[in-house]
Design a protein around this motif. Sequence first.
Motif, short mmCIF file in Angstrom:
data_model
loop_
_atom_site.label_atom_id
_atom_site.label_comp_id
_atom_site.label_asym_id
_atom_site.label_seq_id
_atom_site.Cartn_x
_atom_site.Cartn_y
_atom_site.Cartn_z
N GLU A 1 -37.67 4.28 9.05
CA GLU A 1 -37.64 5.46 9.92
C GLU A 1 -36.22 5.88 10.23
O GLU A 1 -35.89 7.07 10.21
CB GLU A 1 -38.39 5.18 11.22
N ALA A 2 -35.34 4.90 10.47
CA ALA A 2 -33.95 5.21 10.80
C ALA A 2 -33.25 5.88 9.62
O ALA A 2 -32.51 6.85 9.79
CB ALA A 2 -33.21 3.94 11.21
N ILE A 3 -33.49 5.36 8.41
CA ILE A 3 -32.88 5.95 7.22
C ILE A 3 -33.41 7.36 6.99
O ILE A 3 -32.64 8.30 6.72
CB ILE A 3 -33.14 5.08 5.98
N ALA A 4 -34.73 7.53 7.09
CA ALA A 4 -35.34 8.84 6.86
C ALA A 4 -34.81 9.87 7.85
O ALA A 4 -34.47 11.00 7.46
CB ALA A 4 -36.85 8.73 6.95
N VAL A 5 -34.74 9.52 9.12
CA VAL A 5 -34.25 10.44 10.14
C VAL A 5 -32.80 10.82 9.87
O VAL A 5 -32.41 11.99 9.96
CB VAL A 5 -34.40 9.82 11.54
N ARG A 6 -32.01 9.82 9.49
CA ARG A 6 -30.59 10.06 9.23
C ARG A 6 -30.40 11.02 8.05
O ARG A 6 -29.63 11.98 8.13
CB ARG A 6 -29.91 8.73 8.93
N LEU A 7 -31.11 10.77 6.96
CA LEU A 7 -30.94 11.59 5.76
C LEU A 7 -31.53 12.99 5.95
O LEU A 7 -30.98 13.97 5.46
CB LEU A 7 -31.58 10.90 4.56
N ARG A 8 -32.66 13.08 6.67
CA ARG A 8 -33.22 14.40 6.94
C ARG A 8 -32.29 15.21 7.83
O ARG A 8 -32.19 16.43 7.68
CB ARG A 8 -34.59 14.27 7.59
N GLY A 9 -31.61 14.53 8.75
CA GLY A 9 -30.65 15.20 9.60
C GLY A 9 -29.48 15.78 8.83
O GLY A 9 -28.83 16.72 9.27
N LEU A 10 -29.22 15.21 7.64
CA LEU A 10 -28.15 15.70 6.78
C LEU A 10 -28.63 16.80 5.84
O LEU A 10 -27.87 17.32 5.03
CB LEU A 10 -27.57 14.55 5.94
N GLY A 11 -29.93 17.13 5.93
CA GLY A 11 -30.45 18.23 5.15
C GLY A 11 -31.23 17.85 3.91
O GLY A 11 -31.69 18.71 3.17
N ALA A 54 -34.39 16.40 1.69
CA ALA A 54 -35.85 16.26 1.75
C ALA A 54 -36.18 14.83 1.38
O ALA A 54 -35.84 14.38 0.28
CB ALA A 54 -36.52 17.23 0.79
N VAL A 55 -36.81 14.09 2.29
CA VAL A 55 -37.04 12.66 2.09
C VAL A 55 -38.53 12.36 2.07
O VAL A 55 -39.25 12.67 3.02
CB VAL A 55 -36.36 11.82 3.20
N ASP A 56 -39.00 11.75 0.98
CA ASP A 56 -40.34 11.18 0.91
C ASP A 56 -40.21 9.68 1.12
O ASP A 56 -39.44 9.02 0.41
CB ASP A 56 -40.99 11.46 -0.45
N TRP A 57 -40.97 9.15 2.08
CA TRP A 57 -40.84 7.73 2.45
C TRP A 57 -42.13 7.00 2.10
O TRP A 57 -43.20 7.36 2.58
CB TRP A 57 -40.50 7.62 3.93
N GLU A 58 -42.02 5.98 1.25
CA GLU A 58 -43.15 5.13 0.89
C GLU A 58 -42.88 3.69 1.34
O GLU A 58 -41.75 3.21 1.25
CB GLU A 58 -43.38 5.14 -0.63
N THR A 59 -43.94 3.02 1.79
CA THR A 59 -43.81 1.63 2.23
C THR A 59 -44.44 0.65 1.26
O THR A 59 -44.27 -0.56 1.39
CB THR A 59 -44.45 1.43 3.62
N VAL A 107 -36.03 21.05 -1.58
CA VAL A 107 -35.63 21.42 -0.21
C VAL A 107 -36.63 20.91 0.83
O VAL A 107 -36.25 20.57 1.95
CB VAL A 107 -35.47 22.96 -0.08
N PHE A 108 -37.92 20.80 0.44
CA PHE A 108 -38.96 20.39 1.38
C PHE A 108 -39.60 19.08 0.92
O PHE A 108 -39.85 18.89 -0.27
CB PHE A 108 -40.05 21.46 1.48
N ALA A 109 -39.88 18.19 1.88
CA ALA A 109 -40.59 16.94 1.59
C ALA A 109 -42.09 17.22 1.51
O ALA A 109 -42.57 18.30 1.90
CB ALA A 109 -40.30 15.91 2.68
N PHE A 110 -42.86 16.22 1.02
CA PHE A 110 -44.29 16.40 0.82
C PHE A 110 -45.02 16.78 2.10
O PHE A 110 -45.92 17.60 2.09
CB PHE A 110 -44.91 15.11 0.26
#
Length: 225
Positions: free
Chosen positions: A14-24, A26-31, A178-181
């Motif tokens: 979550e921390a990585i996704a929030v950080r990268l999305r804040g930089l603009g 588009a992040v898809d996160w899978e666990t 530009v947009f995540a899923f």
Amino acid sequence: MRILLVEDTRDVGEAIAVRLRGLGHAVDWETDGAAADALLEVQAYDLVILDVNLPGLDGFAILKRLRARRGPVPVLVLTARSEVDDRVGALDLGADDYLVKPFDFRELEARVRALLRRNSGHADNALTLGNLRLDREARSASVAGEALELTRREWTLIEILAARPGRIFAKGDLLERVFAFEEESSENAVEQIVARLRRKLAAAGARAEIRTLRGLGYQVVCPDS
């Protein structure tokens, strides 16, 4: 850019996704490793950030399968394993870089910038088209030295176009990058971003321009460069 993050530790992911999305980005996160591998078979990414210890399929197996499919996407491996053999193993399987946990987020961002920059064929963080200058590290834009105020998505779109001037990007390609899923979007959203960018570039006196090629997509050009 479009990034796939594969990390099963919730707070870290979550921390990585929030950080990268804040930089603009588009992040898809899978666990789950198997789910991530399936996604990589059908979706193109600009970067994969890949943890080693995963349920379903571990990071080394995902990396091996990705490279067997001749996938050229850059891969940054995250691992809590500090042993040299593990780091060497990741690089031998085709990883472009690695980062040992725990890490400083500033270092993660720097490595992400370096891999994205390398993938687009640029040696530094600056993109220049005529009097338009983009600083990827600061995520700032200027025209003839004057700051150009852009939204997060406007910045992302102009960065994609400016990194490969003259290349034609289809609307669908830009939409995916530009947009995540999980974000609701359409090609009309891309058209709106392009329209706003054009107005801002024209108002600032930028010599770079975004052209529409009917039925094909968009490209950025600078007639005097």
